[in-house]
Design a protein around this motif. Structure first.
Motif, PDB file in Angstrom:
ATOM      1  N   THR C  34    -103.905 130.333 -43.846  1.00  0.00           N
ATOM      2  CA  THR C  34    -103.639 131.017 -44.928  1.00  0.00           C
ATOM      3  C   THR C  34    -103.706 132.180 -44.281  1.00  0.00           C
ATOM      4  O   THR C  34    -103.566 132.568 -43.073  1.00  0.00           O
ATOM      5  N   ASN C  35    -103.312 132.672 -45.046  1.00  0.00           N
ATOM      6  CA  ASN C  35    -102.831 134.659 -45.058  1.00  0.00           C
ATOM      7  C   ASN C  35    -103.972 135.786 -44.388  1.00  0.00           C
ATOM      8  O   ASN C  35    -103.866 136.225 -43.907  1.00  0.00           O
ATOM      9  N   THR C  36    -105.252 134.878 -44.788  1.00  0.00           N
ATOM     10  CA  THR C  36    -106.029 136.650 -44.707  1.00  0.00           C
ATOM     11  C   THR C  36    -107.083 134.992 -44.219  1.00  0.00           C
ATOM     12  O   THR C  36    -107.410 134.134 -43.508  1.00  0.00           O
ATOM     13  N   ILE C  71    -107.624 130.837 -51.159  1.00  0.00           N
ATOM     14  CA  ILE C  71    -106.769 129.984 -50.614  1.00  0.00           C
ATOM     15  C   ILE C  71    -107.865 128.550 -50.316  1.00  0.00           C
ATOM     16  O   ILE C  71    -107.275 127.208 -49.527  1.00  0.00           O
TER      17      ILE C  71
END
Lengths: 98, 513, 513
Positions: C34-36, C71
């Protein structure tokens, strides 16, 4: 018979990572015994058919989008650290592997 | 004492927006008052003189520049030390966090800043909000302005005393089992615990996550409503924050004072009215008097029964310490806060430093609750204690649902007694816990509650409080009924209750020192 | 410390298997891409400067609260679906309470008895093509910890270190833990089954696109549980033996070796009349053994309870079905389909799979290359280079499209194999696409007979002896001259044409002449 023994309090203090002197353990055991005596009635109140409530409001599915948000700088992150070195938190030696 | 410090927040807001006074003048008046009385009262752990004056000057400049400012812009406020304030020390009343300056603002604090309220400083509290007297603060107790030898309630004794001593017109609080309402009750002030999730918990140092709720503290119902409106609202940083259903509490307060409460049904909770609860006669007398006033004003009083409430205190004293034992695990001397090594150990390990720091940094009450919570969650006891307590929670919610089917709001005395003398209950945790017997059910169920002064008890001349309870997300009902009752009471007293409080003169204050 | 005796205490593997039936359990932790982070908005990039990807939430600062990454949840459900699991209609997070310096809150936010996905299976292909079904117990969401550097004492080891330095960048990275049910019935193939399972899981996760699944970087980590029970007629009726949990076995080969080692070690202990301790063990990649870690005791009481700061998850059934629609074709089925389309033998396909090149070949074919040529590039030259650099094929800085372009240049006769390899070298060095490299490096075949002829003449003049041999009928000696010309032309000539030119100039003398 007391609901909680001194040894049991010592075990709990270990789990909770609080150092306690023998005197403190004795005092704590006595106080906890009184408190547990007063709260023990919860066991008799609700039957098996009553569901447990962990959250007071019935919210579900609260999420956030996977989008980065500004955080702290390393300097801010470390500002309150008792010790730091090489931009990391310096901690005493760790006895056991996780 | 400057006239300005005796004004309500609503009045000050009016004076500020009309330009009759400047924010700097108002702020300075309160700072002066703090200087005058706080050495005796000890409401504050930190007074932010410089930043308060700077913030006030900025509000004046903005107003002069014609900026559109919030309704409470320039009004001073005292902030409970459990809320993180970027750049201002935040200790939660604990040695563990002595000198800690958070790198971020709590959402509530951000909202105060955005509303341009002027933060005067951080108020004293029981360590990590654990207590009903503020005697468990690691920095010494706060004293009740009505009688400096008595407790101001707790955990938010600092905020309540600051209001009663006219050091601030508004203050913030957090309420896990009564920490806003019980101090309000024993200091003759108003305090509201909103519906769980109405005020963001982000940045509120947690005691029990499923019970904690921030809320307003004030001297009048309308002031509480004005502050409530600033503090409440959805927050994407708090998963338990309510996304909608925020009633207009300010309108409700104004409507209550103006239109009254004719036709409303008010339920008296049988289990919280006398009986075995150890209720003081004067507290009950003032409560009954309030009921009589409400009846006279056209409300219908009905009796409701909430049989599970007898198990509320036991359930609370299992759930709260369980969650607290986990929430307070983060205080381990590794990343921030206190670090002390064990005595006589050369090159101690992280484990030893953690245990020694937690021994030195936590007070007795905090340790008691951590050990109790650790016990309740440990394998073999979980079902009997934590599990059973969560079931009681369901029963309490059902009791409230049934009661609210019969009444619009419910009422009880807020606390069973008036302020007790400092030290009276320190060695008897259980009797201290009983202070919260009437306030705890609301936290367990997540519903909103308000305490407002009901008068002075005959036997000691100290303030008593009446508690109003409403269904979840119907916080407006508290303000409607609260404002109506307040105006009836003030009329019957011929003035504000705090006008009857003894004057804090140099002699009384000196005697304390 | 590793005692010498531990080296000796293993039983011959075949002997161990004759006496005992091995039972395995595999716990795989996968970091999502995931991005975060799982509960805050901090970025997750690998290799950032220490403590630069942190915020109040993942540092566990007082007051901070978690909010679930959408996500992260979605990936967890897709993984569960791909593993043929049921998806929980309602589930919660739980706190796993224990103290550890790299865990900021001193509890891990995880799931306990209510995992998001449960009761599934994964069919894994063994080396001989047989399929073994591994039953999945659960897949749940949790968060990673920070990382510690241990300073002083033996380099980098926790034992004997004087202190540690902690970086919390990794704290809070989303993890999915996938746990198998006890794997029985594998017999002597247990080590192979374990390896094949982890390999198949990795392939599945890669196909889902939810993780980098780089075992060497720790984005996929494996804990191996193993136990033995005596062989019996009715094997299923024999209760399971005491198990050990070998932590952090972080390569496919190590999974196989660690299982084999533990089986042999358990067998030695049991045949010697000893008892297996329920404990965690550490895998040593270098020596291929495990050593005793921490004993699992009653003291390990994680005091799980529902996370009050996160609300329950109740995935909408329609949404789950929508996510099911996004699942990729199951890797094993896909491989069979591709094998048919490409017309590869079982062995060719297996080699391709084992070198992790199936997707790369597929993409290269999609970009226009023939399956045969694509396979040759990836399992040939590129595998060789990757091996030299100790990299995975997927980490080589060349795209399938570039390989297809390279192959097209070969097939159109613009490049020889030698030149193509030089062009590839340029691509890997970051000089651009093959065509750009050809341009920049001037890798064009010299097809001008004039220039080639002159080079041939020079080679003949320089090697009169060789020329004589050719004239005498030893045509195979032409190779030396061709080599010399190719060297002079730096490979940029068509060797076949050079050979023709050489033979034109050196006709074989008639024996009767």
């Amino acid at each position: 018979m007391p609901a909680i023994s001194r040894d049991e309090v010592a075990h709990l203090a270990g789990l909770a990572r609080i150092e306690m002197s023998p005197d403190e353990l004795d005092r704590m055991a006595g106080q906890l015994d009184v408190i547990l005596g007063a709260v023990a009635q919860v066991r008799e109140v609700a039957g098996d058919d009553v569901p447990a409530t962990s959250h007071p409001m019935p919210l579900v599915n609260v999420t956030r989008p996977d989008v980065p948000r500004p955080g702290l700088s390393a300097e801010q992150a470390l500002a309150g650290a008792p010790a730091q070195q090489e931009q990391r938190f310096r901690v005493p030696r760790i006895l056991e592997e996780d | 004492m400057s006239e300005l410090t005796r004004r309500t927040a609503a009045d000050l807001a009016q004076l500020l927006s009309s330009g009759e006074v400047s924010a700097v003048e108002v702020t300075q008046a309160h700072l002066d008052r703090i200087t005058e009385v706080d050495a005796g009262v000890h409401s504050f752990l930190h007074v932010a003189t410089e930043s308060a004056l700077a913030d006030a000057a900025a509000v004046d400049a903005a107003r002069a520049a014609g900026e559109d400012l919030g309704p409470l812009a320039g009004v001073p406020i005292a902030v409970k030390d459990v809320m993180t304030t970027q750049g201002l020390p935040t200790t939660a009343g604990s040695k563990m966090l002595e000198g800690w300056v958070p790198p971020y603002d709590a959402t509530v604090v951000r909202k105060l800043r955005e509303g341009r309220l002027v933060m005067l400083g951080k108020t004293n509290m029981d360590e990590f909000a654990m207590g009903s007297s503020t005697e468990h603060s690691a920095y010494g107790p706060t004293r009740n302005p009505w009688d400096l030898n008595r407790i101001p309630g707790g955990s938010g004794g600092g905020s309540a005393a600051a209001l009663a001593a006219f050091e601030a017109p508004l203050a913030t609080g957090t309420d896990t089992g009564g920490s806003i309402r019980q101090p309000a009750s024993v200091t003759g002030t108003v305090g509201v615990k909103p519906t769980y999730g109405a005020v963001s918990r982000y940045g509120l140092i947690a005691m029990a996550s499923s019970l904690d709720q921030g809320g307003p503290c004030a001297r009048t119902v309308l002031d509480a409503a004005l502050l409530h409106e600033v503090m409440a609202g959805p927050d994407p940083l708090d998963s338990t924050s309510l996304t909608g259903g925020y009633p207009d509490v300010v309108a409700a307060a104004r409507a209550g004072a103006k239109d009254g409460i004719a036709g409303l049904k008010i339920g008296v909770i049988r289990e919280l009215h006398g009986g075995e609860g150890g209720y003081q006669a004067g507290v009950l007398a003032r409560f009954d008097e309030s009921l009589a006033l409400l009846t006279k004003a056209g409300a219908e009083i009905v009796e409701v029964s909430c049989p599970s409430f007898t198990a509320a205190l036991p359930a609370y004293y299992l759930i709260m310490p369980s969650e607290a034992s986990s929430n307070l695990a983060k205080f381990d001397a590794m990343r921030y806060g206190l670090r002390v090594g064990p005595q006589g150990v050369e090159g101690p390990s992280a484990e030893q430093v953690m245990a020694a720091t937690r021994a030195a940094g936590f007070g007795d009450e905090v340790k008691r609750r951590i050990i109790l919570g650790t016990y309740a969650l440990s394998s073999g006891y979980y079902d009997a204690y934590y599990g059973s307590a969560q079931k009681v929670r369901t029963l309490i919610q059902r009791d409230f649902a049934a009661a609210f089917a019969q009444a619009d709001v419910l009422v009880s005395p807020t606390a069973p007694t008036t302020a007790f003398p400092l030290g009276a209950k320190l060695d008897d945790p259980l009797s201290m816990y009983l202070q919260d017997v009437a306030t705890i059910p609301a936290n367990l169920a997540g519903i909103p509650g308000m305490s407002l002064p009901s008068g002075l008890a005959d036997e000691d001349g100290l303030p008593a409080g009446i508690q109003l309870l409403a269904p979840a997300q119907a916080d407006d009902r508290l303000y409607r009924v609260g404002a109506a009752l307040e105006s009836l009471l003030v009329e019957s007293w011929g003035g504000q209750i705090l006008d009857k409080a003894p004057v804090l003169d140099a002699k009384t204050l000196e005697a304390i020192r | 410390m590793t005692s010498l005796s531990q080296f000796a205490e293993v039983l011959d593997y075949d002997e161990a298997l004759a006496k005992f039936d091995p039972v395995l359990g595999l716990e795989v932790h996968v970091e999502l891409n995931t991005n975060t982070k799982m509960f805050c908005g901090c970025p997750t990039e690998f290799g950032a400067e220490p403590n630069t990807q942190v915020c109040p939430v993942c540092l566990g600062l007082p007051g901070a609260l978690p909010v679930l990454n959408q996500i992260g949840l979605e990936s967890a459900i897709r993984i569960g679906l791909a593993l043929n699991c049921s998806i929980a209609q309602w589930c919660r997070f739980a706190r796993k309470n224990y103290f550890y310096p790299d865990m900021p809150k001193n509890f891990q936010t995880s799931q306990y008895d209510e995992p998001i996905a449960f009761e599934g299976y994964l069919d894994v292909e063994l080396e001989d093509g047989e399929t073994f079904r591994v039953q999945i117990e659960r897949a749940h969401m949790e968060e990673d910890t920070g990382k510690s550097l241990h300073i002083g004492g033996a380099t980098g080891r926790i034992q004997g270190a004087e202190y540690s330095l902690v970086d919390y960048n990794r704290a809070g990275i989303p993890l999915i833990e996938i746990v198998t049910k006890p794997i029985t019935g594998a017999g002597e193939r247990a080590p192979e089954v374990a390896k094949a399972y982890v390999s198949a899981l990795r392939e599945l996760l890669r196909a889902l696109g939810v993780s980098d699944v780089k075992m060497e970087q720790g984005s996929m980590r494996c804990d191996v549980n193993a136990s033995l029970r005596p062989r019996a007629e009715d094997q299923d009726s024999v209760p399971l033996g005491t198990r050990t949990e070998t932590k952090n076995v972080n390569s496919l080969r190590s999974v196989e070796r660690a299982v084999k080692y533990e089986i042999s070690r358990h067998a030695a202990v049991l045949t010697g009349g000893g008892k297996i301790l329920q404990e965690t063990r550490h895998w040593h990649e270098d020596t291929g053994i495990t050593t005793s870690g921490r004993e699992k005791s009653d003291a390990e009481d994680y005091r799980y309870f529902p996370e009050p700061d996160l609300v329950p998850i109740a995935p909408d059934a329609a949404w789950v079905e929508e996510l099911r629609g996004t699942l990729p074709e199951p890797p094993a089925r896909r491989r069979r389909r591709l094998q048919g389309e490409w017309n590869f033998s079982d062995k060719e396909m297996r080699d391709l799979y084992n070198s992790g090149a199936v997707e790369l070949v597929e993409a290269t074919v999609a970009a226009g290359a023939s399956p045969l040529a694509a396979r040759k590039w990836w399992t040939g030259e590129l595998s060789r280079l990757a091996n030299l650099e100790e990299k995975q094929l997927s980490e080589m800085p060349v795209t399938p499209a570039q390989i297809a372009q390279l192959q097209a240049l070969v097939e159109s006769g613009k490049l020889t194999d030698t030149l193509a390899r030089q062009a590839l070298e340029g691509v890997l060095a970051g000089e651009g696409d093959p065509e750009q490299v050809v341009e920049k490096r001037g890798l064009v075949l010299v097809s001008d007979d004039g220039a080639l002829g002159e080079a041939v003449d020079r080679a003949i003049a320089a090697n009169p002896g060789v020329a004589d041999k050719i004239r005498a009928g030893k045509v195979q000696a032409a190779g030396a001259l061709i080599g010399s010309v190719m060297k002079e032309m730096r490979g940029k000539a068509d060797a076949a044409r050079v050979r023709e030119l050489v033979l034109e100039r050196l006709p074989v003398d008639a024996p009767d002449a």
